[in-house]
Design an enzyme around this catalytic site. Structure first.
Site, PDB file in Angstrom:
ATOM      1  N   ASN A 151       0.225  -1.458   0.267  1.00 56.03           N
ATOM      2  CA  ASN A 151       0.200  -0.133  -0.038  1.00 56.03           C
ATOM      3  C   ASN A 151       0.683   1.127  -0.065  1.00 56.03           C
ATOM      4  O   ASN A 151       0.651   2.466  -0.013  1.00 56.03           O
ATOM      5  CB  ASN A 151      -1.519   0.039   1.308  1.00 56.03           C
ATOM      6  N   GLN A 179      -4.962  -4.009  -1.831  1.00 52.81           N
ATOM      7  CA  GLN A 179      -4.056  -2.887  -2.988  1.00 52.81           C
ATOM      8  C   GLN A 179      -4.116  -3.481  -4.087  1.00 52.81           C
ATOM      9  O   GLN A 179      -4.071  -2.924  -4.880  1.00 52.81           O
ATOM     10  CB  GLN A 179      -3.123  -1.971  -2.766  1.00 52.81           C
ATOM     11  N   SER A 198     -11.288  -5.358  -0.589  1.00 46.95           N
ATOM     12  CA  SER A 198     -12.000  -3.900   0.636  1.00 46.95           C
ATOM     13  C   SER A 198     -12.871  -3.286  -0.470  1.00 46.95           C
ATOM     14  O   SER A 198     -11.457  -2.747  -1.774  1.00 46.95           O
ATOM     15  CB  SER A 198     -11.083  -3.505   0.941  1.00 46.95           C
ATOM     16  N   HIS A 200     -14.092  -0.211  -1.401  1.00 46.23           N
ATOM     17  CA  HIS A 200     -13.460   1.530  -1.327  1.00 46.23           C
ATOM     18  C   HIS A 200     -12.500   1.319  -1.777  1.00 46.23           C
ATOM     19  O   HIS A 200     -11.529   2.282  -1.957  1.00 46.23           O
ATOM     20  CB  HIS A 200     -13.465   1.842   0.106  1.00 46.23           C
ATOM     21  N   THR A 236     -26.503  -8.686   9.377  1.00 50.53           N
ATOM     22  CA  THR A 236     -26.704  -8.564   8.244  1.00 50.53           C
ATOM     23  C   THR A 236     -25.821  -7.876   6.662  1.00 50.53           C
ATOM     24  O   THR A 236     -25.249  -7.283   7.174  1.00 50.53           O
ATOM     25  CB  THR A 236     -27.948  -7.339   8.766  1.00 50.53           C
ATOM     26  N   CYS A 336      -3.360   5.254   7.588  1.00 51.22           N
ATOM     27  CA  CYS A 336      -3.227   4.183   9.232  1.00 51.22           C
ATOM     28  C   CYS A 336      -2.044   5.481   9.745  1.00 51.22           C
ATOM     29  O   CYS A 336      -2.407   5.253  10.964  1.00 51.22           O
ATOM     30  CB  CYS A 336      -3.196   2.747   8.881  1.00 51.22           C
TER      31      CYS A 336
END
Ligand code: PLP
Length: 391
Positions: A151, A179, A198, A200, A236, A336
């Site tokens: 990343n 990535q 992921s 996003h 859910t 992060c």
């Protein structure tokens, strides 16, 4: 604002936005409900799972929807530790590359305590496979974790070779492909024992991730509660987000198939050449010779060490703030780690000094970043360098 922070998060692609809105309208039900609206939502979810499985090259039941890569990584490490404990291997160790995202490194540290062996990195920013081969000759870790693409530097990792080495020795292999997905072909990633992604990061919605874990594995769920996801992840499911994520990934795969990655690689290379020519002393991290037939770094990522302007303090923030004022959103490295004073563990694992790592900037583009934006960024960096240079 020209956005060069796609590795932190990539704006929702138009195709994903359209898919999300349509799915939100069409599938209001809970996929676990018994009525027809529930069944329709369940069909949409399973259709998205099947499409994702086809892209990754695995079976649909091997995929679990999660809230993001952090959850997926935590779940894998927690499962590996629980499995080792159940098999009486309380002393079992885990082997994790020194280049991993904190989602893997910290999960490993929590699940295995001090029983973590780090695969060292080379100066070029790849995990040292020679070390791993040697290690696997002597030890049998509960899991080996190696990401697909870094990343911070964009350097591609030898995950296929690591998976093959682990398979040959019967050691489970985990690849954090967060990535890589959406930037290079995802085909084959489903062949890893465990794999995380992921949405996003590739233009899908935030809060939607996935985890590949073979359906045949007796998986210890990280989240318990309801019986969703074949009892491997309670909660859910987010149907519109799953549908939109797959729409985004499928769109990215189309760009890749149409040669989009090679075209953007050429733009990025020109950007790097512009910087190298105008900014003596600038260093590009992870400048390895590309392996035959493939790139060495993601086409969207450039990580540099800006020239030493003689300031003792962490100068990255100064560059980021000045670039922000000039209309460019860039990063100091991992999102992060921002706010942290500590030097990047990735860059220090590559042998950079703390002082060098304190001058790191990361530029990461997306599919819709125009070529002219790279030129504008190069010009802004060159201006800024002149402004900040010691007089
Ligand atoms: N793994 C890698 C390689 C990442 O780059 C990131 C995010 O930066 C994550 C995991 C965590 O992803 P998420 O934001 O989906 O939890």
């Amino acid at each position: 604002m020209l956005y060069f922070d796609h590795n932190a998060t990539s704006p929702l692609l138009p195709v994903a936005r359209a898919a999300w809105l349509e799915a939100t309208d069409q599938f209001p039900g809970n996929p676990s409900s018994q009525h027809r609206l529930g069944a329709r939502a369940d069909r949409a979810l399973e259709d998205a799972r099947q499409r994702l499985a086809t892209i990754l090259g695995c079976a649909a039941p091997d995929l679990v929807w999660t809230s993001g890569a952090t959850e997926s990584c935590n779940a894998v490490l927690c499962h590996a530790a629980a499995t080792a404990d159940a098999a009486g291997g309380a002393a079992a160790r885990v082997c994790v590359s020194a280049l991993e995202h904190p989602a893997v490194r910290e999960s490993a540290a929590r699940a295995f305590g001090g029983r973590v062996d780090l695969i060292p990195a080379t100066r070029d920013g790849t995990a040292d496979l020679g070390w791993l081969a040697d290690h696997l000759g002597r030890a049998r870790p509960a899991l080996v974790a190696l990401m697909a693409a870094n990343n911070e530097t964009g350097v591609l990792q030898p995950w296929r070779e690591a998976q093959a080495m682990c398979t040959a020795r019967g050691v489970p292999f985990f690849c954090d492909a967060t990535q890589w997905c959406g930037r290079l072909p995802a085909a084959g990633l489903g062949g890893c024992d465990f794999m995380a992604g992921s949405a996003h990061k590739f233009g899908g919605p935030r809060g939607l991730g996935f985890l590949k874990v073979p359906a045949a594995v007796a998986f210890t769920p990280w989240l318990v509660g309801g019986k969703q996801e074949a009892q491997r992840r309670a909660g859910t499911e987010n149907v519109p987000a799953a549908v939109a994520a797959v729409a985004a990934l499928a769109w990215c795969e189309e760009q890749i198939a149409a040669g989009g990655a090679e075209a953007r690689m050429a733009v990025r290379t020109r950007f790097e050449q512009q910087l190298a020519a105008a900014l003596p002393g600038l260093r590009i991290n992870g400048t390895v010779t590309p392996p035959p037939g493939g790139p060495a770094r993601l086409w969207n990522t450039v990580s540099v060490i800006v020239p030493d302007a003689g300031d003792a303090a962490d100068c990255r923030v100064r560059w980021v703030v000045k670039l922000d004022k000039a209309g460019f959103a860039v990063s100091t490295g991992s999102a992060c780690a921002s706010g942290s004073e500590a030097p990047s563990p990735v860059l220090t694992a590559m042998g950079l000094t703390a002082a060098e790592a304190a001058r790191a900037l990361r530029f990461s583009a997306g599919w819709l970043t125009p070529e002219s934006a790279w030129d504008e960024l190069a010009a802004a960096l060159i201006n800024l360098h002149r402004e900040l240079a010691p007089r």
